[in-house]
Design a protein around this motif. Structure first.
Motif, PDB file in Angstrom:
ATOM      1  N   GLN A 138     -10.668 -11.243 -39.192  1.00 54.14           N
ATOM      2  CA  GLN A 138     -10.150 -11.116 -37.830  1.00 54.14           C
ATOM      3  C   GLN A 138     -11.242 -10.625 -36.871  1.00 54.14           C
ATOM      4  OE1 GLN A 138      -6.965 -12.187 -37.220  1.00 54.14           O
ATOM      5  NE2 GLN A 138      -7.173 -12.789 -39.374  1.00 54.14           N
ATOM      6  N   PRO A 139     -11.147 -10.973 -35.597  1.00 53.78           N
ATOM      7  CA  PRO A 139     -12.123 -10.454 -34.627  1.00 53.78           C
ATOM      8  C   PRO A 139     -11.944  -8.951 -34.455  1.00 53.78           C
ATOM      9  CG  PRO A 139     -10.351 -11.616 -33.503  1.00 53.78           C
ATOM     10  CD  PRO A 139     -10.148 -11.862 -34.959  1.00 53.78           C
ATOM     11  N   PRO A 140     -12.964  -8.256 -33.940  1.00 54.19           N
ATOM     12  CA  PRO A 140     -12.862  -6.793 -33.807  1.00 54.19           C
ATOM     13  C   PRO A 140     -11.836  -6.379 -32.763  1.00 54.19           C
ATOM     14  CG  PRO A 140     -14.846  -7.608 -32.739  1.00 54.19           C
ATOM     15  CD  PRO A 140     -14.265  -8.769 -33.488  1.00 54.19           C
ATOM     16  N   LEU A 141     -11.225  -5.246 -33.018  1.00 51.53           N
ATOM     17  CA  LEU A 141     -10.356  -4.624 -32.023  1.00 51.53           C
ATOM     18  C   LEU A 141     -11.209  -3.827 -31.046  1.00 51.53           C
ATOM     19  CD1 LEU A 141      -7.657  -3.249 -34.490  1.00 51.53           C
ATOM     20  CD2 LEU A 141      -7.406  -5.215 -32.952  1.00 51.53           C
ATOM     21  N   VAL A 223     -14.421 -16.881 -43.365  1.00 51.33           N
ATOM     22  CA  VAL A 223     -13.218 -16.113 -43.693  1.00 51.33           C
ATOM     23  C   VAL A 223     -12.309 -16.023 -42.467  1.00 51.33           C
ATOM     24  CG1 VAL A 223     -12.306 -13.932 -44.563  1.00 51.33           C
ATOM     25  CG2 VAL A 223     -14.532 -14.758 -45.352  1.00 51.33           C
ATOM     26  N   GLY A 224     -11.056 -16.365 -42.642  1.00 47.40           N
ATOM     27  CA  GLY A 224     -10.070 -16.219 -41.572  1.00 47.40           C
ATOM     28  C   GLY A 224     -10.465 -16.985 -40.318  1.00 47.40           C
ATOM     29  N   THR A 225     -10.489 -16.288 -39.195  1.00 45.09           N
ATOM     30  CA  THR A 225     -10.828 -16.923 -37.921  1.00 45.09           C
ATOM     31  C   THR A 225     -12.316 -17.221 -37.796  1.00 45.09           C
ATOM     32  OG1 THR A 225     -11.212 -14.808 -36.802  1.00 45.09           O
ATOM     33  CG2 THR A 225      -8.942 -15.661 -36.808  1.00 45.09           C
ATOM     34  N   VAL A 297     -21.155 -28.689 -44.154  1.00 43.93           N
ATOM     35  CA  VAL A 297     -19.739 -28.468 -44.433  1.00 43.93           C
ATOM     36  C   VAL A 297     -19.423 -26.978 -44.294  1.00 43.93           C
ATOM     37  CG1 VAL A 297     -17.915 -28.627 -46.163  1.00 43.93           C
ATOM     38  CG2 VAL A 297     -19.667 -30.421 -46.003  1.00 43.93           C
ATOM     39  N   GLU A 298     -18.356 -26.678 -43.548  1.00 45.81           N
ATOM     40  CA  GLU A 298     -17.851 -25.314 -43.455  1.00 45.81           C
ATOM     41  C   GLU A 298     -16.488 -25.279 -44.139  1.00 45.81           C
ATOM     42  OE1 GLU A 298     -18.038 -23.699 -39.448  1.00 45.81           O
ATOM     43  OE2 GLU A 298     -19.615 -25.163 -38.970  1.00 45.81           O
ATOM     44  N   LYS A 299     -16.251 -24.250 -44.936  1.00 41.63           N
ATOM     45  CA  LYS A 299     -15.019 -24.188 -45.709  1.00 41.63           C
ATOM     46  C   LYS A 299     -14.351 -22.830 -45.529  1.00 41.63           C
ATOM     47  CE  LYS A 299     -13.324 -24.565 -50.489  1.00 41.63           C
ATOM     48  NZ  LYS A 299     -13.725 -24.802 -51.898  1.00 41.63           N
ATOM     49  N   MET A 300     -13.061 -22.839 -45.262  1.00 41.45           N
ATOM     50  CA  MET A 300     -12.297 -21.600 -45.157  1.00 41.45           C
ATOM     51  C   MET A 300     -12.121 -21.005 -46.553  1.00 41.45           C
ATOM     52  SD  MET A 300     -11.598 -21.216 -41.928  1.00 41.45           S
ATOM     53  CE  MET A 300     -10.248 -20.051 -41.918  1.00 41.45           C
TER      54      MET A 300
END
Length: 356
Positions: A138-141, A223-225, A297-300
């Motif tokens: 997740q992005p930073p808070l 990872v994630g977003t 290639v980018e992979k989640m």
């Protein structure tokens, strides 16, 4: 008599480069380098054959049965300045050994002539919130950002589950326990990059490991977003911060400054910011450009599938203290400018051939 500086970790990436910079800036000091074995002594002597001003010690069981930490305690008791970089952020026994050494040496110290402990940590401790709340990818808070001047009280009282916090507490406690006869400064770099100048290990871990993973697996892990953020800093700039702190320790006017040494002496070493998803994309694109992969290639992936949790949780530290109190200004090239070299080095280390 020249001041005595004890340094651990000279065969490591940060310690090796820090010693290179310290030796260049302060050839007048009496250096003791603590290493783990006779084999490592030989490696260090290949770069530093001079015996005057550089003493190398290691635990020799055939001589007196002392362990590495026994030797560390003894050498710490005699040092004017200790620079601890050898697996320092998470090694409780070595931190306790230094404390014991400082307590032994306190009999010959005063508040006007203290010993100084410059300790290497890392901004991984700022991942604590995301790790505790499993905010992977997740992005930073907004609350994730810590300024090492404005937020010093928060930084020095983070929850015990924060990475490195157990050792930080040992280091910080010295200032009160020894009644001013020993003072500390903690250096916490973010993601470090660039080729070091030490005698053994000359490369960092995070981005090279990401590059190695990408080259081996054929894709960039996201990872994630993909919007996890970290700060970064060039290796030479980290070493210059160590030099600046040693300069301050040798200067009676600055060594007495509680904003430099003491409970507030906590220095983030950060310069720019990167987003891990973007770095992963740059790495795989560079691997294609250099001919090691056919396509970018980018992979989640999940946090369990990546080489480091750093790719999954945020670390945001603002390095105000070093700039304000030591005049430190990073000058190194950017992380993006170093990615081509990182990919090339990792590909050659793996013995990869370019794809047809």
């Amino acid at each position: 008599m020249a001041p005595k500086l004890l340094l651990t970790g000279v065969t490591g990436y940060i310690g090796g480069d820090a010693f290179y910079a310290l030796r260049k800036a302060h050839p007048e000091l009496e250096y003791t380098l603590l290493v783990r074995s006779a084999e490592r002594v030989k490696l260090v002597r290949e770069q530093y054959p001079e015996t005057t001003g550089i003493r190398i010690v290691y635990p020799d069981s055939s001589r007196d049965g002392s362990s590495l930490n026994d030797l560390l305690e003894d050498e710490a008791s005699k040092a004017d300045i200790i620079v601890h970089t050898a697996e320092s952020a998470d090694d409780v026994p070595s931190a306790n050994a230094i404390v014991k050494g400082l307590k032994r040496g306190a009999a010959n110290r005063s508040a006007e002539n203290p010993a100084f402990w410059i300790h290497l940590c890392g901004t991984g401790l700022l991942q604590w919130y995301d790790s505790s709340h499993k905010r992977y990818g997740q992005p930073p808070l907004p609350s994730d950002k810590y300024d090492d001047v404005a937020d010093i009280d928060k930084i020095t009282s983070l929850p015990d589950e924060a990475y490195h916090r157990d050792v930080d507490k040992i280091v910080l406690a010295v200032n009160a326990e020894l009644g001013g006869k020993a003072k500390t400064a903690i250096v916490s770099p973010a993601t470090i990059y660039g080729t070091g100048r030490g005698p053994v290990n000359r490369k960092s871990m995070q981005v090279p490991d990401l590059a190695r993973f990408t080259l081996q697996q054929g894709y960039a892990p996201v990872v994630g977003t993909g919007k996890v953020e970290w700060d970064n800093v060039y290796i030479f700039d980290v070493s210059e911060l160590f030099v600046a702190l040693v300069d301050a320790a040798l200067d009676p006017a600055r060594s007495a400054d509680p904003e430099v040494f003491g409970p507030h002496g906590y220095f983030f070493a950060t310069n720019a910011t990167h987003v891990w998803g973007q770095v992963a994309a740059q790495v795989v694109a560079e691997a294609v450009r250099q001919g090691y992969l056919k396509e970018a290639v980018e992979k989640m992936v999940t946090s369990d599938e990546i080489p480091y949790k750093t790719l999954a949780t945020n670390s945001k530290g603002i390095a105000t203290r070093a700039r304000k109190h030591l005049g430190w200004e990073p000058k190194g090239s950017s992380l993006s400018e170093n990615i081509a070299e990182i990919v090339d080095v990792e590909a050659k280390h793996l013995g990869l051939k370019k794809v047809p």
